[in-house]
Design a protein around this motif. Structure first.
Motif, PDB file in Angstrom:
ATOM      1  N   GLN A  78      13.182  34.772  23.670  1.00  0.00           N
ATOM      2  CA  GLN A  78      14.037  35.446  22.684  1.00  0.00           C
ATOM      3  C   GLN A  78      14.743  34.392  21.839  1.00  0.00           C
ATOM      4  OE1 GLN A  78      16.689  38.070  24.722  1.00  0.00           O
ATOM      5  NE2 GLN A  78      15.041  39.180  25.749  1.00  0.00           N
ATOM      6  N   GLN A  79      14.799  34.647  20.553  1.00  0.00           N
ATOM      7  CA  GLN A  79      15.379  33.684  19.625  1.00  0.00           C
ATOM      8  C   GLN A  79      16.889  33.827  19.532  1.00  0.00           C
ATOM      9  OE1 GLN A  79      13.453  33.597  15.858  1.00  0.00           O
ATOM     10  NE2 GLN A  79      11.558  32.830  16.734  1.00  0.00           N
ATOM     11  N   GLY A  80      17.510  32.709  19.236  1.00  0.00           N
ATOM     12  CA  GLY A  80      18.949  32.680  19.013  1.00  0.00           C
ATOM     13  C   GLY A  80      19.254  31.744  17.864  1.00  0.00           C
ATOM     14  N   ARG A  81      20.387  31.968  17.229  1.00  0.00           N
ATOM     15  CA  ARG A  81      20.847  31.074  16.151  1.00  0.00           C
ATOM     16  C   ARG A  81      21.759  30.037  16.764  1.00  0.00           C
ATOM     17  NH1 ARG A  81      22.118  33.632  10.341  1.00  0.00           N
ATOM     18  NH2 ARG A  81      21.015  31.886   9.441  1.00  0.00           N
ATOM     19  N   TRP A  82      21.170  28.982  17.243  1.00  0.00           N
ATOM     20  CA  TRP A  82      21.904  27.959  17.967  1.00  0.00           C
ATOM     21  C   TRP A  82      22.689  27.060  17.024  1.00  0.00           C
ATOM     22  CZ3 TRP A  82      22.034  28.480  23.092  1.00  0.00           C
ATOM     23  CH2 TRP A  82      21.036  29.220  23.693  1.00  0.00           C
TER      24      TRP A  82
END
Length: 130
Positions: A78-82
């Motif tokens: 799952q992608q995240g805006r790190w």
């Protein structure tokens, strides 16, 4: 600052640079995507997740950091805006400052040797000219 393939850089530094590049472009990424990236070649999923937990803010709201770095289930894809924590970001800026200072120090040493050589040559020419 560009990565030099001939110099060793610790995992944390490489991942911090990767997070900064992605954040600058406003791109999201997952732990799995990061581990498959050529810039982070050799850093495994577990190590990336561990580093992201330590140096990054919550990417998708409260408690999302743990969810996106939890090895159980399928959360690593799952992608995240790190983005970096302030202390990690300023630590990186301090690192860049130290690198610049090292280069400036080398340039200053060269300049001193050139000045000494110029002084010697000028002195010798002045003595011979008398």
């Amino acid at each position: 600052m560009k990565n030099k393939s001939s110099t060793f850089q610790p995992d944390v530094l490489r991942l911090v640079q990767f997070v900064l590049k992605k954040a600058e472009k406003r791109e999201s990424f997952s732990v799995t995507e990061a581990s498959r990236n050529s810039e982070l070649n050799g850093i495994g999923d577990y190590r990336i997740a561990e580093i992201l937990r330590e140096v990054c803010l919550e990417p998708n709201g409260p408690d999302s950091k743990f969810k996106l770095t939890d090895p159980t289930g399928n959360s690593w894809s799952q992608q995240g805006r790190w983005s970096l924590k302030p202390e990690a970001y300023f630590g990186y800026l301090s690192y860049l400052s130290n690198i610049s200072a090292e280069h400036a120090n080398k340039n200053a040493k060269v300049a001193i040797w050139i000045a000494i050589a110029t002084l010697v040559v000028t002195t010798v020419l002045g003595v011979w000219g008398i």
